[in-house]
Design a protein around this motif. Structure first.
Motif, PDB file in Angstrom:
ATOM      1  N   ASN A  34     -61.582 -42.526 -33.496  1.00  0.00           N
ATOM      2  CA  ASN A  34     -61.850 -42.610 -34.926  1.00  0.00           C
ATOM      3  C   ASN A  34     -62.736 -43.821 -35.197  1.00  0.00           C
ATOM      4  O   ASN A  34     -62.441 -44.931 -34.755  1.00  0.00           O
ATOM      5  N   ALA A  35     -63.823 -43.581 -35.927  1.00  0.00           N
ATOM      6  CA  ALA A  35     -64.754 -44.673 -36.216  1.00  0.00           C
ATOM      7  C   ALA A  35     -64.050 -45.828 -36.929  1.00  0.00           C
ATOM      8  O   ALA A  35     -64.320 -47.001 -36.651  1.00  0.00           O
ATOM      9  N   ASP A  36     -63.123 -45.499 -37.841  1.00  0.00           N
ATOM     10  CA  ASP A  36     -62.414 -46.563 -38.568  1.00  0.00           C
ATOM     11  C   ASP A  36     -61.603 -47.446 -37.624  1.00  0.00           C
ATOM     12  O   ASP A  36     -61.504 -48.660 -37.813  1.00  0.00           O
ATOM     13  N   ASP A  37     -61.008 -46.831 -36.592  1.00  0.00           N
ATOM     14  CA  ASP A  37     -60.220 -47.616 -35.638  1.00  0.00           C
ATOM     15  C   ASP A  37     -61.113 -48.608 -34.895  1.00  0.00           C
ATOM     16  O   ASP A  37     -60.741 -49.759 -34.656  1.00  0.00           O
ATOM     17  N   LEU A  38     -62.310 -48.138 -34.539  1.00  0.00           N
ATOM     18  CA  LEU A  38     -63.218 -49.020 -33.799  1.00  0.00           C
ATOM     19  C   LEU A  38     -63.714 -50.153 -34.698  1.00  0.00           C
ATOM     20  O   LEU A  38     -63.862 -51.302 -34.253  1.00  0.00           O
ATOM     21  N   VAL A  39     -63.966 -49.832 -35.977  1.00  0.00           N
ATOM     22  CA  VAL A  39     -64.392 -50.879 -36.914  1.00  0.00           C
ATOM     23  C   VAL A  39     -63.296 -51.930 -37.044  1.00  0.00           C
ATOM     24  O   VAL A  39     -63.552 -53.144 -37.030  1.00  0.00           O
ATOM     25  N   ALA A  40     -62.048 -51.466 -37.145  1.00  0.00           N
ATOM     26  CA  ALA A  40     -60.931 -52.408 -37.294  1.00  0.00           C
ATOM     27  C   ALA A  40     -60.827 -53.325 -36.086  1.00  0.00           C
ATOM     28  O   ALA A  40     -60.591 -54.528 -36.217  1.00  0.00           O
ATOM     29  N   THR A  41     -61.033 -52.770 -34.886  1.00  0.00           N
ATOM     30  CA  THR A  41     -60.980 -53.600 -33.674  1.00  0.00           C
ATOM     31  C   THR A  41     -62.122 -54.610 -33.678  1.00  0.00           C
ATOM     32  O   THR A  41     -61.930 -55.786 -33.365  1.00  0.00           O
ATOM     33  N   ALA A  42     -63.325 -54.155 -34.063  1.00  0.00           N
ATOM     34  CA  ALA A  42     -64.473 -55.077 -34.091  1.00  0.00           C
ATOM     35  C   ALA A  42     -64.230 -56.198 -35.101  1.00  0.00           C
ATOM     36  O   ALA A  42     -64.566 -57.357 -34.850  1.00  0.00           O
ATOM     37  N   LEU A  43     -63.612 -55.854 -36.228  1.00  0.00           N
ATOM     38  CA  LEU A  43     -63.364 -56.865 -37.252  1.00  0.00           C
ATOM     39  C   LEU A  43     -62.280 -57.853 -36.849  1.00  0.00           C
ATOM     40  O   LEU A  43     -62.175 -58.938 -37.400  1.00  0.00           O
ATOM     41  N   ALA A  44     -61.458 -57.451 -35.882  1.00  0.00           N
ATOM     42  CA  ALA A  44     -60.398 -58.349 -35.431  1.00  0.00           C
ATOM     43  C   ALA A  44     -60.901 -59.382 -34.439  1.00  0.00           C
ATOM     44  O   ALA A  44     -60.165 -60.247 -34.006  1.00  0.00           O
ATOM     45  N   VAL A  45     -62.190 -59.288 -34.059  1.00  0.00           N
ATOM     46  CA  VAL A  45     -62.740 -60.213 -33.053  1.00  0.00           C
ATOM     47  C   VAL A  45     -63.478 -61.356 -33.751  1.00  0.00           C
ATOM     48  O   VAL A  45     -64.656 -61.556 -33.536  1.00  0.00           O
ATOM     49  N   GLU A  46     -62.806 -62.034 -34.646  1.00  0.00           N
ATOM     50  CA  GLU A  46     -63.351 -63.237 -35.277  1.00  0.00           C
ATOM     51  C   GLU A  46     -64.826 -63.144 -35.650  1.00  0.00           C
ATOM     52  O   GLU A  46     -65.656 -63.864 -35.098  1.00  0.00           O
ATOM     53  N   PRO A  47     -65.176 -62.280 -36.588  1.00  0.00           N
ATOM     54  CA  PRO A  47     -66.607 -62.119 -36.873  1.00  0.00           C
ATOM     55  C   PRO A  47     -67.138 -63.096 -37.910  1.00  0.00           C
ATOM     56  O   PRO A  47     -68.266 -62.965 -38.346  1.00  0.00           O
ATOM     57  N   VAL A  48     -66.330 -64.095 -38.313  1.00  0.00           N
ATOM     58  CA  VAL A  48     -66.722 -64.926 -39.446  1.00  0.00           C
ATOM     59  C   VAL A  48     -68.083 -65.576 -39.229  1.00  0.00           C
ATOM     60  O   VAL A  48     -68.916 -65.630 -40.115  1.00  0.00           O
ATOM     61  N   LYS A  49     -68.353 -66.068 -37.992  1.00  0.00           N
ATOM     62  CA  LYS A  49     -69.610 -66.758 -37.747  1.00  0.00           C
ATOM     63  C   LYS A  49     -70.769 -65.779 -37.609  1.00  0.00           C
ATOM     64  O   LYS A  49     -71.919 -66.184 -37.678  1.00  0.00           O
ATOM     65  N   THR A  50     -70.472 -64.526 -37.354  1.00  0.00           N
ATOM     66  CA  THR A  50     -71.513 -63.595 -36.939  1.00  0.00           C
ATOM     67  C   THR A  50     -71.793 -62.495 -37.951  1.00  0.00           C
ATOM     68  O   THR A  50     -72.930 -62.280 -38.334  1.00  0.00           O
ATOM     69  N   VAL A  51     -70.750 -61.788 -38.400  1.00  0.00           N
ATOM     70  CA  VAL A  51     -70.958 -60.577 -39.191  1.00  0.00           C
ATOM     71  C   VAL A  51     -71.019 -60.917 -40.670  1.00  0.00           C
ATOM     72  O   VAL A  51     -70.178 -61.642 -41.195  1.00  0.00           O
ATOM     73  N   TYR A  52     -72.036 -60.382 -41.328  1.00  0.00           N
ATOM     74  CA  TYR A  52     -72.239 -60.628 -42.748  1.00  0.00           C
ATOM     75  C   TYR A  52     -71.316 -59.734 -43.575  1.00  0.00           C
ATOM     76  O   TYR A  52     -71.463 -58.510 -43.575  1.00  0.00           O
ATOM     77  N   ARG A  53     -70.309 -60.347 -44.207  1.00  0.00           N
ATOM     78  CA  ARG A  53     -69.411 -59.633 -45.109  1.00  0.00           C
ATOM     79  C   ARG A  53     -68.745 -58.421 -44.477  1.00  0.00           C
ATOM     80  O   ARG A  53     -68.487 -57.425 -45.147  1.00  0.00           O
ATOM     81  N   GLY A  54     -68.497 -58.497 -43.197  1.00  0.00           N
ATOM     82  CA  GLY A  54     -67.766 -57.420 -42.524  1.00  0.00           C
ATOM     83  C   GLY A  54     -68.475 -56.092 -42.541  1.00  0.00           C
ATOM     84  O   GLY A  54     -67.854 -55.038 -42.394  1.00  0.00           O
ATOM     85  N   ARG A  55     -69.814 -56.096 -42.699  1.00  0.00           N
ATOM     86  CA  ARG A  55     -70.544 -54.815 -42.800  1.00  0.00           C
ATOM     87  C   ARG A  55     -70.828 -54.285 -41.397  1.00  0.00           C
ATOM     88  O   ARG A  55     -71.699 -54.783 -40.698  1.00  0.00           O
TER      89      ARG A  55
END
Length: 1639
Positions: free
Chosen positions: A855-876
């Motif tokens: 499920n794409a949502d499951d993969l997004v949730a895993t990616a978001l759990a990898v400390e994206p604060v320094k990297t990902v803009y607004r969790g997009r």
């Protein structure tokens, strides 16, 4: 960090609030990391001084369990805008800080941190990453030229419309703030490293940084500021890095720092030899000091080789799944071997029984139609509020009463039916479709328009407001309007003014949209109906009431038609399920144009006289807590929200004593079907339970556009136990079965129920693909619903409708379970205990990889759990799959924060890779980061997945970082070919071929001895004699005409003039002491007649000429070492050259490159005295060497071959016969005259045959492109010779100028043959393009043909002489008399043809890789077109031989071409006469068949095929097809690949790829592509190149290198020098734009 040693929980409340606000600002990009560190240190400074003498407390546990949430919050599949304004550039001034604080009065101090720590899924991800930490596997970081990617500020790269962002941003990042990552598997020397150039990023993570030489001013790039916190100290580097560091050897004089790019070679100056080329024939001890001594010719110190070694070490990790799941590479097709895994979980339950909802009750006062309800309330409760709209500040703007709603709707209905056309002409009829275009901020106008359409019985189609022609999905909306037949659009006056317009003021015609008539529905434009006019309100029937748009997974927008009875029944079932009562208040935060926002907030609310408060997105952005305040103020009973709204309200909340949610009896969570919603629900309840929120009021539901509301949790009884949750195994889910997770907590998914089936509905679960077979009770399937309250069809799309709206489930035996049709909901789930419905995903988010569902949502949730604060803009983050090589491959694209560093980004991508591999057991194919705010948005601000996917596939995504992982996830490669030991001898193979009816692959040209003018041969055995004879018998006959760039003859040479000039040069050579007969003399001249005269002057003096290309004056450093090397290798006693070149050889610039003091004698031949030599030298026999031919092969090998006088005479005789060259003929030559067949045609053929040669130096074409074609037309040339580089120059430069050339009188109808001279496979695409482009100038499509020669034999094939073939064929077939044949000949010439098209065959590429030749039809998959390499010259025999067994092959095999001919070269020119090389290449014998004949090995692979043409003897013509150089073939996976085939595919992959080249290094395939477009396209090429090579050649690319145009070295014949390129790449000399190391 500054606060280490500070117990944050012990700090005062106001300090904790300040820290929480700082964390929030950092996560949203409102403050830089550096500013964050400073401010945090300032806040904590007083508390640090108090405890600095104390021992530090235990480390803060970043993963302390929080509230009872069990899964990560992740973006929903259809993301919508977050309520936060776009952050501007960070400003640290106190005034802006104050402003920021006043702007956020409602932020909670602790909720943000709670949210980060409350997630079990985050813990699972961190635990998975901790496992990888132990492996210490460093991934090689890509090399990037920094100048290409200076991140623009966010304002520059975002569109001015910042009205919305996604609700993925609600989940911006799962682990921010002060947490230290547990995953330090990438060496922490990353922190504080500079990426100012390719030098830094070329180093592996474990390396220490070398001291850089000072850079020139123009090259300096200021390094980014160092991080505010010091890098973590690591006394122990990783084992791999340490081993690599110790294995490195410091070079004596290494390459300069890569920061200073080496001067890129201009395409114009051809480089024939890399400075470190190998020299064929030089003994190892004699090779120059700069030659590379390693086995691969790679400098040991190369940083690139270190990175590739890193890549190889990484790739040694075991793949998942194991390599048992291979494809078999069959001759016909690739088929998968079904290898079922015995451990795969399978469903074990019984077959599911359809679940029935409660009966839909009959209530006496329910209206017969929804319009009737509006009529009733408008008449009886006119002053009752229907709708309250809010302004941008969140305050009530206006309230629409039921009376006003009714009267305005009636006025609109009357206007639509009666007042749109001229003279009361009716434009709209009942049943017509009308688009409703209203912004989210104007619900009142929409309500009036919607009900006005219902009353007029026209069908409303609500769509989003188009903002520009380039809106994501704009053309798909046009498809929707077209399929629905919409011609009219209703909108408000304000909205109409805001629509994009043409300069004339008309509404812009949007891409793909039908022509629309726009109608404004503001009250002042509406006509009041006459008193006797009343709208017609029939009882609800099956006619369509409205159409709701729906985007499919592929991005197509379709319209779901909802009938009037379905609309009414749906309102009734919602009323019953939610227990709606008259006069209740409902707060709606959702989009009122579709889905739940429309069904509850517009339709059901009117049916029940509910007061709706509509909270638009603009208000939510300014004040995320506004909906909570509205609930409190209006004592609302129902609130309609998404997880995003719960999250942002929780984030913005502060201790507000006056806020109460006690009035709520239902908090409907519209996206409760998203399995990751449970976390947001729990966190919101945790915070607001203190404010009266009751746990039982949270009601998740499941909906879809087709089935409408599928299930909803009914409001619970206070005090009753809450429904249980399911903790499921993700591994089980991926196999489509339900397994309770008991063992591995890391791969668990916690889901909440969405309540029971809707009243009056019947529901069951069927398999999502294939026939709709009922699932078992423990199996995941698609939810299908039978109900009167559902969509009826996709409007105007009857074919697609049947598969969705008319599904009849079948049982295990395939029999239908009944006759009633069900509707597919697109939701995946199961029925739990107590008939509760659980949803685990959506069909549109389903990724099928190797037979498993993710499920794409499951993969997004895993990616978001990898400390994206320094990297990902607004969790997009967007997740989708692409089909590559027979399977789906997962791609993740995220927006990168503007201030993210290269190291942080790469580290985050690497961690995501590992987390998904650990938790989901699936490999990612590609991970890309794009600049912030650049992904296409949906109308509500979320990421438009299908458009993002389309951009990815088109190469238009423009990522700023990319990581490809094909080695990890492509596990279905064909099995490597195992070469079997040859158990049978070549004799047996040959007999086997004969038994099978296959011919031995051999061919021969015409007999040379029979058809010849014997007198000339007997008289003149040597060319010098032929020249003397012509000077005596025909002195004034012009042999050569040299043209300049203007087409003017600047020099001519008659027979006697050439003879006298040769005599002058011979006299000068003889006069010089120290130059003896038989010594080598280098001829260093530009293309011209001086070169020819010097050649014959050497022969007259008894010296052996060696022609060498002169160095390029503007590029001495690259070209002069080649000249020096040939002079050294040939041991030349003298250099003959011009005055200009003499100065260059002795110049200071030359001295900087080579030692000019050791040049041999230099003789300037420009102003020699008129002297004659005492005698003209005549060799004692014809086997003496006439000249040496030096050339650089495509593999970078410098080879000098010896050509004897006998070979020269035989070659000239053969060419004369083949091309019908006589004294009266003229030919035009546009070739480089320094080696091979180009030299023979330029210098030798005219003297032997007596024809006139018009010489066009190819370099003149660079300043005058039409020179060559204009010459052909002006001199009426029948035969011309050129190189591929000349043809390419004309094709690219003159392709669009044919009309101009025609106007100037250029006519090519005279050209009978245009022969391309090359030592390679014919370039079919180029020759076809050339013929087609200049067809308008009269060039025959059959005129272009090719020649083929090699080092051992300069001319094997030349000029396809099809005219003779055709005449012979006519004569033999028709038995024609001579007179009739004469007529046929005239006919052929009058039609301007030279026979049929050159022989072209299509061979199967898969067979070719196995050294087999299988002909296929044109257009067949994996077919490769090959053109015949010209007709074999008279006196030449070729045979196809197995290069390993040396036995002859049949004509269905690919083998090495061996040649026997009187004009074979004698051998390689070697210093110490290494006879083994000569014997091996020039005098070799077959192991069986004809062991007496001596053959020469060409080093080229090819095959022979018999064609339909006949030769002069009446036999069918054998055509020779050259496939490629044996030395250049790539042996990969046991198969033989030809670089040109892979390069052709690569060049086709993207419009910005110009030239490309491939080579291998340590079994890795390296692809170098020249970027012709903008540098922002560079990273787009990486996935496209990887895809195309995998799809078409079944190979995984190891390294992709993107370089500037002109970097790939090309020799004078237009052939790529791949080994030169390889050595430059490994020595770090390319200055690449980007280097991607595919994992």
């Amino acid at each position: 960090m500054a606060e280490r040693g500070v117990d944050v929980s012990a700090l005062p409340q106001e300090v904790r609030e300040q820290l929480a606000e700082l964390d929030l600002e950092l996560s949203e990009g409102d403050i830089t990391q550096k500013g964050y560190e400073k401010k945090r240190a300032k806040v904590l400074a007083p508390y640090l001084t108090q405890i600095q003498n104390l021992a530090p407390p235990p480390a803060y546990d970043a993963q302390s369990p929080g509230p009872s949430s069990a899964s990560a919050s992740a973006p929903e599949p259809e993301p919508e805008p977050e309520p936060e304004p776009e952050p501007g550039p960070s400003n640290s001034s106190s005034s802006s800080s104050r402003h920021r604080r006043t702007r956020r009065p409602h932020r909670s101090s602790g909720t943000r941190d709670e949210r980060y720590r409350s997630d079990i899924h985050t813990e699972a991800v961190q635990a998975a990453l901790a496992k990888h930490k132990e492996e210490k596997m460093a991934l090689p970081m890509p090399t990037k030229r920094r100048s290409a990617y200076v991140q623009s500020p966010i304002d520059n790269c975002t569109p001015p419309d910042s009205s919305s962002s996604s609700d993925d941003e609600a989940v911006s990042s799962e682990s921010a703030g002060p947490q230290q990552s547990p995953d330090t598997w990438i060496n922490s020397s990353l922190h504080g490293s500079s990426t100012s150039s390719s030098a830094s990023s070329t180093l592996s993570h474990g390396e220490s940084r070398p001291t850089q030489a000072p850079q020139p001013q123009s090259q300096q790039v200021p390094p980014p500021p160092a991080p505010a916190h010091p890098p973590h100290s690591h006394s122990q580097p990783s084992a791999l890095a340490e081993a690599l560091a110790q294995a490195r050897i410091d070079p004596g004089g290494g390459v300069g720092p890569p920061d200073v790019p080496s001067q890129a070679q201009a395409r114009g100056s051809r480089v024939d030899l890399p400075p470190n080329a190998a020299v064929r024939g030089m003994s190892r001890g004699q090779s120059r000091s700069s030659m590379m001594e390693t086995a691969d010719g790679v400098p040991v110190s190369s940083r690139v080789s270190t990175k590739i070694q890193q890549l190889l070490n990484t790739l040694k990790r075991p793949k998942r799944p194991p390599l048992s799941e291979f494809f078999m590479d069959d001759q016909e097709e690739i088929v998968e071997v079904p290898q079922a895994d015995p451990n795969t979980p399978r469903p074990e339950g019984r077959q599911i029984i359809p679940v029935k909802g409660e009966p839909l009750g009959v209530v006496s006062n329910w209206p017969p139609a929804l319009q009737a309800a509006l009529t009733r309330w408008g008449a009886t409760q006119g002053k009752s509020p229907a709708l309250t709209a809010l302004d941008i500040t969140g305050k009530p703007l206006y309230t629409l009463t039921y009376g006003k709603l009714w009267s305005r709707s009636v006025k609109l209905a009357y206007t639509l039916l009666n007042k749109l056309g001229a003279k009361n002409e009716q434009i709209l009829k009942p049943g017509d479709r009308v688009a409703l275009v209203y912004p989210n901020s104007d619900p009142g106008m929409f309500w009036v328009a919607f009900y006005g359409c219902l009353l007029a019985e026209v069908i409303p189609v609500p769509i989003e407001v188009p903002l520009s022609r380039k809106d994501a999905g704009s053309s798909q909306v046009g498809f929707l309007l077209g399929s629905c037949g919409v011609g009219l659009a209703l909108t408000s006056e304000i909205c109409l003014k805001g629509l994009p317009k043409t300069p004339t003021g008309e509404i812009l015609q949007f891409k793909g949209w039908p022509r629309l008539k726009w109608v404004v529905t503001d009250s002042k434009y509406l006509t009041k109906p006459s008193k006797d006019w009343q709208p017609h309100i029939p009882t609800a029937n099956t006619d369509t009431a409205y159409i709701e748009y729906k985007a499919s997974k592929e991005g197509t927008v379709m319209g779901v038609a909802v009938s009037k009875v379905a609309m009414l029944t749906h309102c009734q079932s919602l009323t019953q399920a939610c227990n709606y009562c008259e006069g209740e208040t409902l707060v709606n935060v959702l989009d009122f144009k579709k889905d739940m926002g429309l069904w509850h907030g517009v339709l059901t609310s009117v049916m029940n006289r509910i007061h709706t408060i509509s909270v638009p997105y603009a208000v939510m952005k300014a004040c995320p807590l506004s909906w909570v305040q509205r609930v409190h103020i209006h004592k609302a009973r129902i609130a309609l929200v998404k997880c995003r709204d719960l999250h942002w309200a929780m984030m913005a909340h502060r201790d507000q004593r006056d806020t109460s949610l006690a009035s709520l009896r239902m908090l409907i969570v519209a996206d409760g079907a998203n399995p990751w919603s449970v976390s947001s629900c729990d966190a919101f309840l945790n915070v607001f339970q203190a404010y009266g929120l009751k746990p039982e009021v949270i009601c998740p539901c499941a909906t879809s556009p087709e089935a409408m509301t599928v299930a909803i949790r009914r409001p619970g009884v206070p005090g009753a136990p809450l429904p249980a949750r399911a903790i499921l195994s993700m591994t089980g889910l991926s196999h489509g079965v339900i397994r309770v997770n008991t063992e591995d907590k890391n791969s668990a998914l916690t889901v909440q129920d969405v309540g029971h089936v809707m009243p009056g509905a019947l529901m069951c679960i069927v398999k999502p693909d294939g026939p709709p077979m009922l699932c078992k009770t423990d199996e995941i399937g698609e939810i299908v619903v039978n109900s009167r309250a559902g969509g009826t069809m996709y409007y105007g799309l009857s074919g697609v409708t049947k598969n969705t709206f008319e599904v009849i489930p079948v049982n295990a035996s395939g029999a239908p379970i009944g006759e009633i049709p069900f509707v597919r909901s697109g939701l995946l789930g199961f029925v739990g205990p107590g008939s509760l419905i659980f949803v685990v995903g959506k069909n549109e988010g389903l990724l099928m990889v190797s037979g498993r569902r993710h499920n794409a949502d499951d993969l997004v949730a895993t990616a978001l759990a990898v400390e994206p604060v320094k990297t990902v803009y607004r969790g997009r983050i967007a997740v989708f799959s692409v089909t590559v090589f027979y399977d789906e491959r997962i791609v993740i694209v995220a927006e990168q924060r503007p201030d993210a560093s290269e190291e942080d980004s790469f580290q985050w991508m690497s961690r995501v890779l590992q987390a998904i591999d650990s938790i989901h057991q699936v490999g990612l194919y590609c991970l890309a980061l794009v600049p912030a705010n650049t992904l296409p948005k949906t109308p509500l601000g979320g990421i438009h997945i299908s458009d993002t996917k389309q951009l990815f596939l088109e190469g238009a995504l423009h990522p700023c970082n990319i990581l490809m992982c094909p080695h990890t996830c492509v596990t279905n490669m064909p099995k490597p070919r195992q070469k079997q030991p040859v158990g049978v001898g070549p004799a047996s193979i040959m007999v086997g071929n004969l038994v099978a009816g296959k011919r031995i692959a051999q061919a021969a040209g015409r007999d040379l001895g029979l058809i010849e003018d014997q007198d000339l041969v007997r008289k003149h055995q040597f060319l010098t004699e032929a020249l003397q004879w012509r000077a005596q018998t025909d002195p004034d006959h012009t042999l050569y005409v040299l043209l300049n760039a203007k087409g003017v003859a600047v020099c001519t040479a008659t027979c006697v003039q050439l003879h006298k000039r040769a005599e002058k040069i011979a006299a000068a050579l003889i006069e010089r002491s120290g130059i003896n007969i038989g010594e080598n003399v280098v001829l260093l001249y530009p293309p011209g007649i001086d070169l020819i005269a010097a050649f014959y002057g050497c022969l007259y003096a008894g010296c052996i000429p060696v022609t060498v290309r002169p160095p390029h004056p503007q590029n001495l450093s690259a070209t002069l070492p080649t000249v020096r090397m040939i002079i050294d290798v040939s041991k030349a006693a003298c250099i003959l050259t011009t005055q200009v070149l003499t100065k260059i050889l002795r110049s200071k610039e030359a001295a900087a490159t080579v030692n000019i003091k050791t040049w041999p004698i230099i003789i300037d031949t420009d102003d020699l005295a008129r002297k004659r030599p005492p005698t003209i030298y005549k060799p004692p026999n014809a086997e003496m060497i006439a000249y040496l031919d030096f050339s650089v092969s495509t593999t970078g090998m410098l080879t000098g071959v010896k050509i004897s006088h006998a070979a020269v005479s035989a070659l000239c005789r053969s060419i004369k016969l083949q091309c019908e060259l006589y004294s009266s003929r003229q030919i035009a030559i546009c070739l480089d005259p320094y080696c091979g067949l180009g030299f023979v045609l330029w210098c030798l053929a005219s003297v032997y045959s007596g024809h006139q040669s018009i010489l066009i130096p190819p370099m003149e074409l660079e300043s005058s492109l039409p020179l060559w074609l204009g010459t052909l037309s002006q001199y009426r040339i029948r035969d011309t010779f050129c190189s591929y580089s000349v043809m390419e120059l004309c094709t690219k430069g003159l392709g669009g100028q044919t009309e101009m050339l025609k106007a100037r009188g250029v006519n090519l109808s005279c050209v009978r043959s245009c022969v391309v001279i090359a030592e390679e496979r014919p370039r079919l695409a180029l020759t076809h393009s050339f013929s087609k482009l200049f067809k308008d100038l009269g060039l025959s499509m059959r005129a272009v043909s090719t020649a083929f020669g090699s080092r051992v034999n300069l001319a094997i094939c030349l000029q396809v002489d099809y005219l003779k073939f055709e005449l012979c064929k006519l004569l033999f077939l028709c038995n024609t008399c001579a007179a009739d044949l004469y007529v046929c000949v005239g006919l052929c010439f009058s039609q301007g043809t030279t026979g049929p098209d050159p022989s072209t065959v299509y061979v199967d590429m898969k067979s070719l890789r196995h050294d087999r030749v299988r002909l296929v039809e044109r257009g067949a998959p994996q077919s490769l077109p090959l053109m015949e390499s010209g007709t074999i010259l008279p006196g030449v025999r070729v045979i196809i031989v197995n290069p390993e067994t040396r036995g002859p092959l049949g004509d269905s095999h690919l083998g090495e071409i061996w040649v026997n001919s009187p004009h074979n070269a004698t051998g390689y020119y070697t210093i110490y006469g290494e006879e083994n090389l000569q014997a091996d290449h020039f005098n070799t014998k077959l192991s069986f068949g004809d062991p007496q004949t001596l053959w020469a090995k060409t080093g080229y692979l090819g095959f022979v095929k018999r064609t339909e043409l006949t030769d002069s003897s009446g036999d069918r013509h054998d055509a020779l097809f050259v496939v490629g150089s044996l030395d250049e073939t790539l042996e990969l996976r046991g198969l033989r690949y030809h670089p040109i085939d892979i390069e052709t595919s690569v060049s086709r992959a993207h419009r910005s790829i110009g030239e490309s080249a491939v080579f291998t290094w340590t079994n890795l395939l390296v692809v170098v592509a020249e970027l012709c477009g903008s540098e922002q396209d560079a990273l787009d090429l990486v996935p496209l190149v990887t895809n195309v090579v995998l799809e078409e050649h079944h190979l995984i690319v190891g390294v992709v290198v993107i370089v500037d145009p002109g970097v790939i070295p090309i020799n004078s014949r237009g052939e790529k020098q791949r080994m030169h390129l390889r050595d430059s790449f490994l020595a770090d000399q390319l200055d690449p734009i980007y280097v991607a190391y595919n994992m």
